[in-house]
Design an enzyme around this catalytic site. Structure first.
Site, PDB file in Angstrom:
ATOM      1  N   LYS A   1       0.865  -1.341   0.123  1.00 48.08           N
ATOM      2  CA  LYS A   1       0.190   0.141   0.607  1.00 48.08           C
ATOM      3  C   LYS A   1       0.676   1.425   0.247  1.00 48.08           C
ATOM      4  O   LYS A   1       0.581   2.113  -1.177  1.00 48.08           O
ATOM      5  CB  LYS A   1      -0.432   0.225   1.262  1.00 48.08           C
ATOM      6  CG  LYS A   1      -2.071  -0.564   1.097  1.00 48.08           C
ATOM      7  CD  LYS A   1      -2.635  -1.301   1.788  1.00 48.08           C
ATOM      8  CE  LYS A   1      -3.545  -2.174   2.298  1.00 48.08           C
ATOM      9  NZ  LYS A   1      -4.047  -3.016   3.866  1.00 48.08           N
TER      10      LYS A   1
ATOM     11  N   ASP B   1     -10.630   3.518   4.403  1.00 46.53           N
ATOM     12  CA  ASP B   1     -11.451   2.118   4.279  1.00 46.53           C
ATOM     13  C   ASP B   1     -12.342   2.256   4.309  1.00 46.53           C
ATOM     14  O   ASP B   1     -12.618   0.606   4.600  1.00 46.53           O
ATOM     15  CB  ASP B   1     -10.455   1.214   5.670  1.00 46.53           C
ATOM     16  CG  ASP B   1     -10.229  -0.039   5.292  1.00 46.53           C
ATOM     17  OD1 ASP B   1      -9.606  -0.086   4.122  1.00 46.53           O
ATOM     18  OD2 ASP B   1      -8.807  -0.484   6.005  1.00 46.53           O
TER      19      ASP B   1
ATOM     20  N   GLN C   1      -3.907  -0.580   9.897  1.00 45.50           N
ATOM     21  CA  GLN C   1      -4.039  -2.929   9.186  1.00 45.50           C
ATOM     22  C   GLN C   1      -4.864  -3.351  10.115  1.00 45.50           C
ATOM     23  O   GLN C   1      -4.369  -3.025  11.269  1.00 45.50           O
ATOM     24  CB  GLN C   1      -2.401  -2.706   8.981  1.00 45.50           C
ATOM     25  CG  GLN C   1      -2.564  -3.821   8.351  1.00 45.50           C
ATOM     26  CD  GLN C   1      -3.303  -4.311   6.814  1.00 45.50           C
ATOM     27  OE1 GLN C   1      -3.100  -3.367   6.085  1.00 45.50           O
ATOM     28  NE2 GLN C   1      -3.742  -5.627   6.574  1.00 45.50           N
TER      29      GLN C   1
END
Length: 320
Positions: free
Chosen positions: A73, A140, A117
């Site tokens: 990422k 997200d 994460q």
């Protein structure tokens, strides 16, 4: 349209490629490259106006898989021209440490997107931590505010979870190439998770599909699957959905990424494994019109849509 003309159209799209069966394979890797190229170009234009999208990724602990994902990422963000920072916290970091870092990033004008994460080490309240992220920086799409905006159909303001967004991106382009209408089609989503199943339902409804959500405990799951013009498999069980269940000509989005035993051993003597989806692919290739492969289908789109969310968050922050 003749078969040669159809093939030429498909080749020009860059999204579909032939399989060993009658179905086309939906090339998520190629689609993601197209998305990232577009993001890089738009980022260059924004930079000329003094705006540089900023993405902060938080990794807690040393889980090997998470480390690989985070590096990918961060690397992709840099390739897009973003300001990219990574914060590595030890596994013993407490919730207060994580919350303090997020508060700092929330207040940082150079950061437009914050990604935590997952999964977190045991004992951490992921819900509490996610809810501390500024919803406008929640790239997200997991904050309850973004989930609520998506649920009421406010796609102008909602930041949508990346995997569902990638799925509908592939669906829109596949349907266009095949000459299909998503509006009015019967879409079946197998799986009801907050991360994938429920958001995809909302995105399909926004496209005026007629949507059925099913799961492992649904009665007559083969019959439900067999009624789908569009099938989204996101149940997390390897090859649970049999190819014979699929309606002839359906578009199939297989979100599952499952590792199962394979024949033989590695050079170090470990048993080999392979990746499969939630759909028994081989039989599905003779029934579906198009299907995402595993790997190489939905997976590559997830990071691409994370970058798209970060770019969008940056633009929204400065009123563009």
């Amino acid at each position: 349209m003749g078969s040669d003309e159809k093939t030429a159209t498909l080749d020009e799209s860059g999204i579909l490629r032939p399989s060993e069966g009658s179905a086309w394979l939906i090339d998520g890797k190629r689609a993601s490259e197209n998305v990232l190229a577009s993001i890089s170009e738009e980022t260059r234009k924004l930079a000329a106006q003094g705006v540089k999208p900023g993405l902060a990724v938080i990794l807690v602990g040393e889980d090997p898989a998470s480390q690989v994902y985070v590096k990918s990422k961060s690397r992709t963000a840099l390739a897009c021209g973003f300001h990219s920072v990574q914060h590595d916290l030890p596994a013993h970091a407490g919730e207060d440490d994580i919350l303090a870092l997020i508060a700092k990033l929330n207040a940082d004008p150079a950061i437009h997107g914050i990604l935590l994460q997952l999964p977190l080490p045991n004992g951490r309240d992921a819900t509490r931590i996610i809810e501390s992220i500024d919803p406008a920086k929640d790239v997200d799409g997991l904050h309850p505010l973004n989930a609520g905006l998506l649920a009421i159909g406010d796609l102008e303001r909602a930041l949508v979870p990346c995997t569902p967004a990638g799925c509908v991106h592939l669906l829109d382009r596949t349907a266009a190439v095949l000459g299909r209408e998503v509006a009015g089609a019967h879409a079946v989503v197998v799986g009801r998770s907050n991360l994938v199943g429920k958001p995809i339902v909302q995105l399909l409804l926004a496209r005026n599909a007629t949507v059925t959500i099913a799961h492992s405990k649904s009665r007559d799951l083969p019959g439900i699957v067999g009624s789908a013009d569009i099938l989204v498999a996101a149940v997390g069980r390897p090859q649970m959905i049999q190819g014979e269940w699929i309606k002839p000509g359906a578009i199939v989005l297989d979100v599952g990424i499952n590792r199962i035993p394979a024949e033989g051993t590695t050079e170090t003597g470990e048993p080999k494994t392979r990746l499969v989806g939630d759909v028994a692919r081989q039989a599905a290739l003779s029934k579906a019109a198009a299907i995402t492969p595993v790997p190489g289908g939905v997976g590559p789109m997830t990071i691409a849509m994370l970058m798209a969310n970060t770019l969008r968050a940056a633009k929204m922050r400065v009123g563009l």
